[in-house]
Scaffold this motif. Structure first.
Motif, PDB file in Angstrom:
ATOM      1  N   SER A   1       0.818  -1.222   0.093  1.00 15.21           N
ATOM      2  CA  SER A   1       0.101  -0.038   0.206  1.00 15.21           C
ATOM      3  C   SER A   1       0.745   1.309   0.059  1.00 15.21           C
ATOM      4  O   SER A   1       0.645   2.140  -0.704  1.00 15.21           O
ATOM      5  CB  SER A   1      -1.035   0.012   1.140  1.00 15.21           C
ATOM      6  N   ARG A   2       1.854   1.342   0.783  1.00 17.77           N
ATOM      7  CA  ARG A   2       2.829   2.499   1.188  1.00 17.77           C
ATOM      8  C   ARG A   2       3.951   2.499   0.043  1.00 17.77           C
ATOM      9  O   ARG A   2       4.432   3.880  -0.240  1.00 17.77           O
ATOM     10  CB  ARG A   2       3.190   2.663   2.507  1.00 17.77           C
ATOM     11  N   ASN A   3       4.533   1.493  -0.263  1.00 18.52           N
ATOM     12  CA  ASN A   3       5.777   1.492  -0.971  1.00 18.52           C
ATOM     13  C   ASN A   3       5.545   0.832  -2.448  1.00 18.52           C
ATOM     14  O   ASN A   3       6.504   0.890  -3.173  1.00 18.52           O
ATOM     15  CB  ASN A   3       6.722   0.835  -0.329  1.00 18.52           C
ATOM     16  N   GLY A   4       4.431   0.633  -3.127  1.00 14.81           N
ATOM     17  CA  GLY A   4       4.346   0.410  -4.405  1.00 14.81           C
ATOM     18  C   GLY A   4       4.464  -1.270  -4.877  1.00 14.81           C
ATOM     19  O   GLY A   4       4.744  -1.517  -5.986  1.00 14.81           O
ATOM     20  N   GLY A   5       4.778  -1.848  -3.866  1.00 12.19           N
ATOM     21  CA  GLY A   5       4.995  -3.472  -4.333  1.00 12.19           C
ATOM     22  C   GLY A   5       3.487  -3.933  -4.662  1.00 12.19           C
ATOM     23  O   GLY A   5       2.461  -3.354  -4.936  1.00 12.19           O
ATOM     24  N   LYS A   6       3.447  -5.233  -4.679  1.00  7.28           N
ATOM     25  CA  LYS A   6       2.135  -5.987  -4.690  1.00  7.28           C
ATOM     26  C   LYS A   6       2.209  -7.481  -3.840  1.00  7.28           C
ATOM     27  O   LYS A   6       3.408  -7.968  -3.653  1.00  7.28           O
ATOM     28  CB  LYS A   6       1.956  -6.366  -6.185  1.00  7.28           C
ATOM     29  N   LEU A   7       1.160  -7.814  -3.756  1.00  7.08           N
ATOM     30  CA  LEU A   7       0.992  -9.147  -3.238  1.00  7.08           C
ATOM     31  C   LEU A   7       0.995 -10.144  -4.208  1.00  7.08           C
ATOM     32  O   LEU A   7       0.054 -10.204  -5.145  1.00  7.08           O
ATOM     33  CB  LEU A   7      -0.058  -9.424  -2.116  1.00  7.08           C
ATOM     34  N   VAL A   8       1.920 -11.219  -4.078  1.00  7.94           N
ATOM     35  CA  VAL A   8       1.730 -12.172  -4.923  1.00  7.94           C
ATOM     36  C   VAL A   8       1.378 -13.705  -4.299  1.00  7.94           C
ATOM     37  O   VAL A   8       1.983 -13.948  -3.318  1.00  7.94           O
ATOM     38  CB  VAL A   8       3.329 -12.459  -5.631  1.00  7.94           C
ATOM     39  N   THR A   9       0.317 -14.127  -4.558  1.00  6.72           N
ATOM     40  CA  THR A   9      -0.089 -15.572  -4.002  1.00  6.72           C
ATOM     41  C   THR A   9       0.174 -16.652  -4.528  1.00  6.72           C
ATOM     42  O   THR A   9       0.007 -16.651  -5.925  1.00  6.72           O
ATOM     43  CB  THR A   9      -1.737 -15.113  -3.527  1.00  6.72           C
TER      44      THR A   9
ATOM     45  N   ALA B   1      -5.621 -19.346  -2.834  1.00  9.52           N
ATOM     46  CA  ALA B   1      -4.905 -18.329  -2.934  1.00  9.52           C
ATOM     47  C   ALA B   1      -5.130 -17.363  -4.093  1.00  9.52           C
ATOM     48  O   ALA B   1      -5.042 -16.157  -3.871  1.00  9.52           O
ATOM     49  CB  ALA B   1      -3.375 -18.918  -3.342  1.00  9.52           C
ATOM     50  N   MET B   2      -5.649 -18.002  -5.265  1.00 11.21           N
ATOM     51  CA  MET B   2      -6.185 -16.921  -6.397  1.00 11.21           C
ATOM     52  C   MET B   2      -7.471 -16.084  -5.815  1.00 11.21           C
ATOM     53  O   MET B   2      -7.506 -15.150  -5.910  1.00 11.21           O
ATOM     54  CB  MET B   2      -6.873 -18.017  -7.564  1.00 11.21           C
ATOM     55  N   ASN B   3      -8.328 -16.660  -5.122  1.00 10.63           N
ATOM     56  CA  ASN B   3      -9.377 -16.013  -4.364  1.00 10.63           C
ATOM     57  C   ASN B   3      -8.876 -14.986  -3.417  1.00 10.63           C
ATOM     58  O   ASN B   3      -9.409 -13.823  -3.532  1.00 10.63           O
ATOM     59  CB  ASN B   3     -10.162 -16.920  -3.539  1.00 10.63           C
ATOM     60  N   ILE B   4      -7.855 -15.144  -2.734  1.00 14.89           N
ATOM     61  CA  ILE B   4      -7.355 -14.122  -1.581  1.00 14.89           C
ATOM     62  C   ILE B   4      -6.577 -12.933  -2.567  1.00 14.89           C
ATOM     63  O   ILE B   4      -7.066 -11.704  -2.335  1.00 14.89           O
ATOM     64  CB  ILE B   4      -6.063 -14.716  -0.763  1.00 14.89           C
ATOM     65  N   ALA B   5      -5.923 -13.349  -3.654  1.00 16.54           N
ATOM     66  CA  ALA B   5      -5.654 -12.499  -4.593  1.00 16.54           C
ATOM     67  C   ALA B   5      -6.545 -11.512  -5.085  1.00 16.54           C
ATOM     68  O   ALA B   5      -6.377 -10.139  -5.273  1.00 16.54           O
ATOM     69  CB  ALA B   5      -4.594 -12.825  -5.446  1.00 16.54           C
ATOM     70  N   THR B   6      -7.635 -11.823  -5.605  1.00 18.40           N
ATOM     71  CA  THR B   6      -8.658 -11.019  -6.246  1.00 18.40           C
ATOM     72  C   THR B   6      -9.312 -10.424  -5.311  1.00 18.40           C
ATOM     73  O   THR B   6      -9.984  -9.118  -5.655  1.00 18.40           O
ATOM     74  CB  THR B   6      -9.732 -12.116  -6.907  1.00 18.40           C
TER      75      THR B   6
ATOM     76  N   ALA C   1      -2.594  -7.222  -6.266  1.00 17.49           N
ATOM     77  CA  ALA C   1      -2.465  -8.845  -6.050  1.00 17.49           C
ATOM     78  C   ALA C   1      -2.467  -9.399  -7.239  1.00 17.49           C
ATOM     79  O   ALA C   1      -3.451  -9.175  -8.081  1.00 17.49           O
ATOM     80  CB  ALA C   1      -3.137  -9.085  -4.927  1.00 17.49           C
ATOM     81  N   VAL C   2      -1.620 -10.503  -7.265  1.00 17.42           N
ATOM     82  CA  VAL C   2      -1.734 -11.573  -8.564  1.00 17.42           C
ATOM     83  C   VAL C   2      -1.575 -13.027  -8.008  1.00 17.42           C
ATOM     84  O   VAL C   2      -0.921 -13.035  -6.919  1.00 17.42           O
ATOM     85  CB  VAL C   2      -0.433 -11.164  -9.633  1.00 17.42           C
ATOM     86  N   ASN C   3      -1.754 -13.761  -8.827  1.00 21.75           N
ATOM     87  CA  ASN C   3      -1.827 -15.285  -8.317  1.00 21.75           C
ATOM     88  C   ASN C   3      -0.693 -15.869  -9.276  1.00 21.75           C
ATOM     89  O   ASN C   3      -0.745 -15.778 -10.513  1.00 21.75           O
ATOM     90  CB  ASN C   3      -3.099 -16.002  -8.199  1.00 21.75           C
ATOM     91  N   LEU C   4       0.241 -16.472  -8.667  1.00 23.67           N
ATOM     92  CA  LEU C   4       1.466 -17.092  -9.248  1.00 23.67           C
ATOM     93  C   LEU C   4       1.302 -18.686  -9.212  1.00 23.67           C
ATOM     94  O   LEU C   4       1.310 -19.128  -8.314  1.00 23.67           O
ATOM     95  CB  LEU C   4       2.587 -16.714  -8.958  1.00 23.67           C
ATOM     96  N   HIS C   5       0.911 -19.195 -10.397  1.00 22.64           N
ATOM     97  CA  HIS C   5       1.124 -20.415 -10.193  1.00 22.64           C
ATOM     98  C   HIS C   5       2.273 -21.302 -10.019  1.00 22.64           C
ATOM     99  O   HIS C   5       3.328 -21.164 -10.909  1.00 22.64           O
ATOM    100  CB  HIS C   5       0.414 -21.330 -11.689  1.00 22.64           C
ATOM    101  N   PRO C   6       2.511 -22.118  -9.141  1.00 21.79           N
ATOM    102  CA  PRO C   6       4.046 -22.492  -8.799  1.00 21.79           C
ATOM    103  C   PRO C   6       4.789 -23.196  -9.718  1.00 21.79           C
ATOM    104  O   PRO C   6       5.931 -22.972  -9.977  1.00 21.79           O
ATOM    105  CB  PRO C   6       3.829 -23.221  -7.462  1.00 21.79           C
TER     106      PRO C   6
END
Length: 200
Positions: A39-47, A57-62, A71-76
């Motif tokens: 939120s403050r430093n311009g990163g993102k959440l990758v689940t 994990a995908m639901n949490i990202a959306t 947020a984005v979901n990354l398939h392992p």
């Protein structure tokens, strides 16, 4: 046993499991990581997660994306074929694995460790406090490890409910700390019932 009785047993078992999700200070740490870095430093959440946990994990990202946290979901598995490039130094990884030892997720954590000179913080949602993921995470959020309601004790059922609730706990607390408003919600929802409701 008829369907009504089974239904009540499942509701009772899963409600009890949810009420027993253990509190630790890692919740404070996880929320702070997301607020500060995303939120403050311009990163993102990758689940990321594998199988049923991957769907959580995908639901949490959306859900995070819809509430102002990119947020984005990354398939392992795809991460090992180039998609790891979605990770950037300011990001936060959120890994979901009931066992805490899912091979693809452990490997993803290891790959992320070697990607940049700086460390990418990792939040883990798991039912196993003594797992490789739990031991290496910056914040470990435990489900409590309640047994699955599946009669075989195998199909992810109770565990996925608990993971979903923990995701909701993170989302709501981050919304509160960032002061996310209905007006901001409306900007991200232009269609459907929720979009209309958020603008009235």
């Amino acid at each position: 046993m008829d369907i009504k009785q089974t239904m009540q047993q499942i509701i009772d078992a899963e409600s009890n499991a949810v009420s027993r999700i253990p509190w630790t200070d890692d919740y404070n740490r996880a929320v702070s990581l997301i607020v500060e870095r995303v939120s403050r430093n311009g990163g993102k959440l990758v689940t990321s997660g594998m199988g049923k946990a991957g769907q959580i994990a995908m639901n949490i990202a959306t859900t995070f994306s819809s509430t102002g946290i990119p947020a984005v979901n990354l398939h392992p598995s795809e991460a090992q074929h180039g998609d790891l490039g979605v990770l950037q130094p300011a990001d936060v990884l959120l890994l979901v694995s009931n066992s805490g030892r899912t091979t693809e997720i452990v490997q993803l954590m290891e790959l992320a460790d070697g990607l940049f000179d700086s460390h990418i913080p990792v939040i883990v949602i798991t039912g196993n406090p003594d797992s490789p993921l739990a031991n290496r995470a910056d914040a470990t959020l435990l489900t409590g490890g309640a047994p699955e309601v599946c009669p075989l004790g195998l199909t992810p059922t109770t565990s996925t409910t608990l993971m979903t609730v923990i995701g909701d706990i993170l989302v709501v607390n981050v919304m509160q700390q960032t002061g996310f408003t209905k007006a901001e919600y409306a900007k991200r929802h232009h269609g459907g019932y929720l979009g209309k409701k958020s603008r009235t």
